[in-house]
Scaffold this motif. Structure first.
Motif, PDB file in Angstrom:
ATOM      1  N   ALA A 368       0.929  -1.339   0.003  1.00 51.32           N
ATOM      2  CA  ALA A 368       0.114  -0.045   0.022  1.00 51.32           C
ATOM      3  C   ALA A 368       1.003   1.252   0.170  1.00 51.32           C
ATOM      4  CB  ALA A 368      -0.966   0.216   1.274  1.00 51.32           C
ATOM      5  N   ALA A 369       1.920   1.239   0.806  1.00 48.70           N
ATOM      6  CA  ALA A 369       2.724   2.389   0.959  1.00 48.70           C
ATOM      7  C   ALA A 369       3.484   2.624  -0.398  1.00 48.70           C
ATOM      8  CB  ALA A 369       3.862   2.276   1.891  1.00 48.70           C
ATOM      9  N   ALA A 370       4.008   1.599  -1.148  1.00 47.12           N
ATOM     10  CA  ALA A 370       4.560   1.626  -2.383  1.00 47.12           C
ATOM     11  C   ALA A 370       3.601   2.307  -3.381  1.00 47.12           C
ATOM     12  CB  ALA A 370       5.194   0.467  -2.706  1.00 47.12           C
ATOM     13  N   THR A 371       2.405   1.566  -3.384  1.00 37.74           N
ATOM     14  CA  THR A 371       1.448   1.910  -4.464  1.00 37.74           C
ATOM     15  C   THR A 371       1.042   3.659  -4.296  1.00 37.74           C
ATOM     16  OG1 THR A 371       0.638  -0.120  -4.598  1.00 37.74           O
ATOM     17  CG2 THR A 371      -0.605   1.452  -5.590  1.00 37.74           C
ATOM     18  N   LEU A 372       0.898   4.015  -2.947  1.00 37.63           N
ATOM     19  CA  LEU A 372       0.448   5.333  -2.616  1.00 37.63           C
ATOM     20  C   LEU A 372       1.471   6.334  -3.195  1.00 37.63           C
ATOM     21  CD1 LEU A 372      -1.390   7.305  -1.270  1.00 37.63           C
ATOM     22  CD2 LEU A 372      -0.058   6.770   0.862  1.00 37.63           C
ATOM     23  N   SER A 373       2.880   5.897  -2.994  1.00 37.66           N
ATOM     24  CA  SER A 373       3.957   6.852  -3.699  1.00 37.66           C
ATOM     25  C   SER A 373       4.000   6.875  -5.238  1.00 37.66           C
ATOM     26  CB  SER A 373       5.310   6.473  -3.008  1.00 37.66           C
ATOM     27  OG  SER A 373       5.661   5.256  -3.915  1.00 37.66           O
ATOM     28  N   TYR A 374       3.427   5.856  -5.645  1.00 35.42           N
ATOM     29  CA  TYR A 374       3.155   6.274  -7.335  1.00 35.42           C
ATOM     30  C   TYR A 374       2.163   6.962  -7.677  1.00 35.42           C
ATOM     31  CZ  TYR A 374       6.473   2.233  -7.494  1.00 35.42           C
ATOM     32  OH  TYR A 374       7.324   1.481  -7.394  1.00 35.42           O
ATOM     33  N   LEU A 375       0.798   6.810  -6.658  1.00 34.77           N
ATOM     34  CA  LEU A 375      -0.154   8.080  -6.932  1.00 34.77           C
ATOM     35  C   LEU A 375       0.045   9.293  -6.731  1.00 34.77           C
ATOM     36  CD1 LEU A 375      -3.060   5.792  -5.297  1.00 34.77           C
ATOM     37  CD2 LEU A 375      -2.676   5.833  -7.744  1.00 34.77           C
ATOM     38  N   VAL A 376       0.957   9.478  -5.767  1.00 30.91           N
ATOM     39  CA  VAL A 376       1.588  10.737  -5.214  1.00 30.91           C
ATOM     40  C   VAL A 376       1.925  11.623  -6.774  1.00 30.91           C
ATOM     41  CG1 VAL A 376       3.031  12.054  -3.993  1.00 30.91           C
ATOM     42  CG2 VAL A 376       1.635  10.361  -2.987  1.00 30.91           C
ATOM     43  N   LEU A 377       2.828  10.796  -7.661  1.00 30.55           N
ATOM     44  CA  LEU A 377       3.236  11.405  -9.062  1.00 30.55           C
ATOM     45  C   LEU A 377       2.108  11.823  -9.562  1.00 30.55           C
ATOM     46  CD1 LEU A 377       5.818   8.294  -9.732  1.00 30.55           C
ATOM     47  CD2 LEU A 377       6.228  10.280  -8.044  1.00 30.55           C
ATOM     48  N   GLY A 378       0.974  10.936  -9.656  1.00 27.37           N
ATOM     49  CA  GLY A 378       0.016  12.059 -10.616  1.00 27.37           C
ATOM     50  C   GLY A 378      -0.516  13.244  -9.848  1.00 27.37           C
ATOM     51  N   VAL A 379      -0.707  13.150  -8.531  1.00 26.18           N
ATOM     52  CA  VAL A 379      -0.922  14.452  -7.838  1.00 26.18           C
ATOM     53  C   VAL A 379       0.088  15.500  -8.142  1.00 26.18           C
ATOM     54  CG1 VAL A 379      -1.408  15.604  -5.498  1.00 26.18           C
ATOM     55  CG2 VAL A 379      -2.369  13.235  -6.138  1.00 26.18           C
ATOM     56  N   THR A 380       1.385  15.230  -8.230  1.00 29.16           N
ATOM     57  CA  THR A 380       2.460  16.370  -8.323  1.00 29.16           C
ATOM     58  C   THR A 380       2.435  16.779  -9.821  1.00 29.16           C
ATOM     59  OG1 THR A 380       3.997  14.832  -6.924  1.00 29.16           O
ATOM     60  CG2 THR A 380       4.970  16.424  -8.591  1.00 29.16           C
ATOM     61  N   ALA A 381       2.082  15.886 -10.749  1.00 27.76           N
ATOM     62  CA  ALA A 381       1.795  16.373 -12.139  1.00 27.76           C
ATOM     63  C   ALA A 381       0.610  17.282 -12.267  1.00 27.76           C
ATOM     64  CB  ALA A 381       1.647  15.141 -13.049  1.00 27.76           C
TER      65      ALA A 381
END
Length: 554
Positions: A368-381
Motif C-alpha cells: 500500500a505504501a509503495a502504491t501510494l507513492s506512485y499515486l502521489v506522482l499523479g498529484v504532483t503532475a
C-alpha cells in the motif's frame, strides 16, 4: 472609366505597398508552416520521445532483473487473473509460456499507447484550435496561405511526432535486447494509435471554438476507448467482441512477442484516414474562429464566488482537477484490489522485495505504501499543470484584464497558488481513500481507508515543494516555466527506477517524494516534510515577489 477601376484587385496602387497575391491552391504554404510547427514543438516532441523511449528501455531491464527466470515470470502471470490487472494493462497473451517480451507488452503497452494518444491530442489542439482561438491563424491567413495549409501542416507535424515516438519505442526495445519484427510492430502500433487520437482531436477542434473544450472532448473519447477496451478484456482475457470497438485494443491485438500479426493495424490506419477526411469536411461548414456547435451563453448573473480571485481560479481549474481526480481514484481502486494477489506470488518472485522495498512481515502495508507513492506522482503532475495554467492565463491576456480591474498582483498570484494547493490536498485525500477502498475490498479490513487517506496527506509538503518551484519559475523566469516538467520527470524516474538501478542516495533524495517517509510501512519522521513545507513557502514567496516586479508576458 478610371484607371483605378481597370486595375486588377490584387495589384497595388502606384506608390503603395504591394498587396499579397491570393492563391487558388488551398495547400499553398503547407511546407513552410510544417517546418515552423516542428521548430515550435521541437522541445516538446523531444521530451515525449526521450520519456517514452527511455521508459520502455528501463522497464525491460527492470523486469528482466526482477523476473530473471521462467518460474518467476509464470508466477507473475498469475496476477493477470485479477480483473483489475486486466483492466489496467490489457489482454493476457502468452501466459502459458510467459516470456520477457510477452510480460513487457502485457504490462507496458497500454501505458505507452495512452501516453502517445495524449501527446497527439495536445499537439493537434494546440496547432489547429488554439492558434485559431487566439486570432493568430486569422493573421496568418491574410498572407498567401491556402485554406487547408495550416491544418495540414499541423497534422503532418503531429504525424512526425508520432513516428518519432514509435521509433523511440522500437529503439528502446532493441537496446534492451528485445529487437526483431515485434519491436518494429510495437513502434508502428504506437505511432498509428497516436495518429488515430490526433485525428479525433482534429474532429473535435471543428465542433467547438475553444481549444480546451476541444482537447477535453478528445480526452473523453480516449477515456471511453480505455473503458470499452478494459470491460471487453475483463469479459474475455484475450479480448472479447467488445474490445474491438476500441482503437487501443487494435494495437494490443497485434499480439507482440507471442504470435505477431499486422492486420489489426490496418484498422488504425483506416480510422485515422476517415477521421481526417471527416475533419476536412467539417472544416468546410464553419467560419474561421467559430465552431459547429455554438457555445452556450453563460448565466445572466455570475455567482458571487466568481467575484474573488480564488473563486475564479477554482472555476478555471475545475475541469483539470476533475479529470486528474477521477483518474487517480480509478487507479487507486484498481491497484488496491491487487493486494490479495501478493502472498501467492511472493515465494516465486523473491526479487520483488528489492524492487519495491517490501517487508515480507508486513506485506500489505508495504504494498500500500509503495502504491501510494506512485499515486502521489499523479498529484504532483496535476499541481504543476495547475500552476502552469497561471502562465497560460497571462499569455492569453486574461491576467491583464483581471489586474486592470483593480486586483493586485500578489493577490492574484497567491490566490491562484492557494487554490492549486487546496486541490492538491483534495487529490491526495481522494487517492489515499480510493487505494484504501481497493485494499479493503480484498482484505475485508475497513481500517485501510482511513489509514491510507492520512498517509496520502503526508505527501502534501512534497507536492507543494514541486508546485512551489514551478511557481518560482512562472514568477521569476517565466520563459523557463516549462522546465518544471523536467522536475516531474525526474521525480517519476527516481520513484520507478531509483531502487532498481541503485541510484546514489544523494541523487535520489533530490526528489521530494523520496524524502517523504514511506508511510504507513515506515515510521513517521517530521523533519523532511517540515523542511519541504518551508521550502514551498519560500519558493511561493519569491515567486510572488518576482511576479510583482516583472512585466507581463516577460
Amino acid at each position: 472609366m478610371s484607371a483605378t477601376a481597370l486595375r486588377p484587385a490584387d495589384e497595388a496602387a502606384p506608390g503603395s505597398a504591394p498587396r499579397p497575391r491570393r492563391t487558388a491552391d488551398p495547400w499553398t504554404g503547407t511546407r513552410r508552416l510544417f517546418l515552423l510547427n516542428l521548430r515550435l514543438d521541437r522541445l516538446r516532441i523531444l521530451v515525449w520521445v526521450l520519456a517514452l523511449g527511455g521508459t520502455v528501455w528501463a522497464t525491460v531491464l527492470a523486469l528482466e532483473t526482477t523476473f530473471p527466470d521462467g518460474q518467476s515470470r509464470q508466477a507473475r502471470a498469475t496476477l493477470l487473473d485479477n480483473p483489475s490487472a486486466v483492466m489496467m494493462t490489457g489482454p493476457a497473451f502468452g501466459v502459458d509460456d510467459y516470456t520477457l517480451g510477452a510480460m513487457t507488452v502485457n504490462e507496458l503497452s497500454l501505458s505507452v499507447l495512452v501516453a502517445t494518444a495524449i501527446m497527439s491530442v495536445l499537439l493537434v489542439s494546440r496547432h489547429v484550435r488554439a492558434e485559431e482561438e487566439s486570432g493568430r491563424l486569422e493573421v496568418l491567413r491574410a498572407l498567401p496561405v491556402g485554406r487547408f495549409a495550416p491544418a495540414t501542416a499541423a497534422l503532418a507535424a503531429v504525424a512526425v511526432a508520432d513516428a518519432a515516438v514509435g521509433a523511440a519505442v522500437t529503439a528502446g526495445l532493441v537496446a534492451a535486447g528485445l529487437g526483431g519484427a515485434d519491436a518494429l510492430a510495437w513502434g508502428v502500433a504506437t505511432a498509428l494509435t497516436g495518429l488515430v487520437f490526433g485525428a479525433v482531436a482534429a474532429v473535435t477542434a471543428q465542433l467547438t471554438e475553444h481549444a480546451r473544450t476541444a482537447s477535453g472532448m478528445a480526452m473523453a473519447v480516449l477515456g471511453a476507448a480505455f473503458l470499452v477496451r478494459g470491460i471487453g478484456d475483463v469479459i474475455e482475457p484475450r479480448g472479447s467482441w467488445l474490445s474491438w470497438f476500441s482503437p487501443l485494443a487494435w494495437a494490443q491485438q497485434t499480439r507482440l512477442y507471442v504470435e505477431l500479426r499486422w492486420w489489426p493495424l490496418l484498422l488504425s490506419a483506416a480510422l485515422a484516414v476517415l477521421l481526417l477526411a471527416g475533419a476536412v469536411g467539417l472544416a468546410q461548414r464553419r467560419d474561421l474562429g467559430a465552431g459547429l456547435r455554438h457555445a452556450r451563453p453563460g448565466p445572466a448573473a455570475a455567482p458571487a464566488s466568481l467575484l474573488s480571485v480564488t473563486g475564479l481560479a477554482r472555476r478555471l481549474l475545475h475541469g483539470t482537477f476533475t479529470g486528474w481526480a477521477a483518474g487517480l481514484v480509478l487507479f487507486g481502486l484498481a491497484f488496491g484490489s491487487l493486494a490479495d494477489s501478493l502472498e501467492d506470488s511472493l515465494e516465486d518472485i523473491p526479487l520483488i522485495t528489492e524492487w519495491l522495498a517490501m517487508d515480507v512481515d508486513a506485506l500489505t502495508e508495504s504494498f500500500a505504501a509503495a502504491t501510494l507513492s506512485y499515486l502521489v506522482l499523479g498529484v504532483t503532475a496535476f499541481a504543476v499543470s495547475g500552476v502552469l495554467r497561471l502562465r497560460g492565463e497571462e499569455e492569453s491576456g486574461r491576467t491583464a484584464l483581471v489586474l486592470g480591474a483593480g486586483v493586485s498582483r500578489p493577490r492574484w498570484f497567491l490566490g491562484w497558488c492557494a487554490v492549486v494547493g487546496v486541490q492538491a490536498l483534495l487529490a491526495l485525500a481522494l487517492s489515499g481513500a480510493a487505494l484504501g477502498a481497493g485494499v479493503t475490498a480484498t482484505t475485508g479490513e475497513a481500517r485501510w481507508i482511513g489509514e491510507l487517506t492520512l498517509a496520502a496527506l503526508a505527501y502534501l509538503p512534497a507536492v507543494l515543494a514541486v508546485a512551489g518551484l514551478t511557481a518560482a519559475l512562472v514568477g521569476v523566469v517565466p520563459r523557463a516555466a516549462a522546465l518544471s516538467w523536467a522536475v516531474v520527470a525526474y521525480v517519476v524516474f527516481v520513484s520507478w527506477f531509483g531502487v532498481l538501478l541503485d541510484m546514489p542516495e544523494w541523487a535520489a533524495e533530490l526528489s521530494p517524494v523520496r524524502l517523504t517517509p514511506l508511510v504507513p510501512s515506515e515510521d513517521w519522521d517530521a523533519a523532511p516534510p517540515l523542511g519541504l513545507a518551508a521550502a514551498a513557502v519560500a519558493l511561493v514567496g519569491a515567486a510572488a515577489a518576482g511576479f510583482r516586479r516583472r512585466d507581463l508576458l516577460a
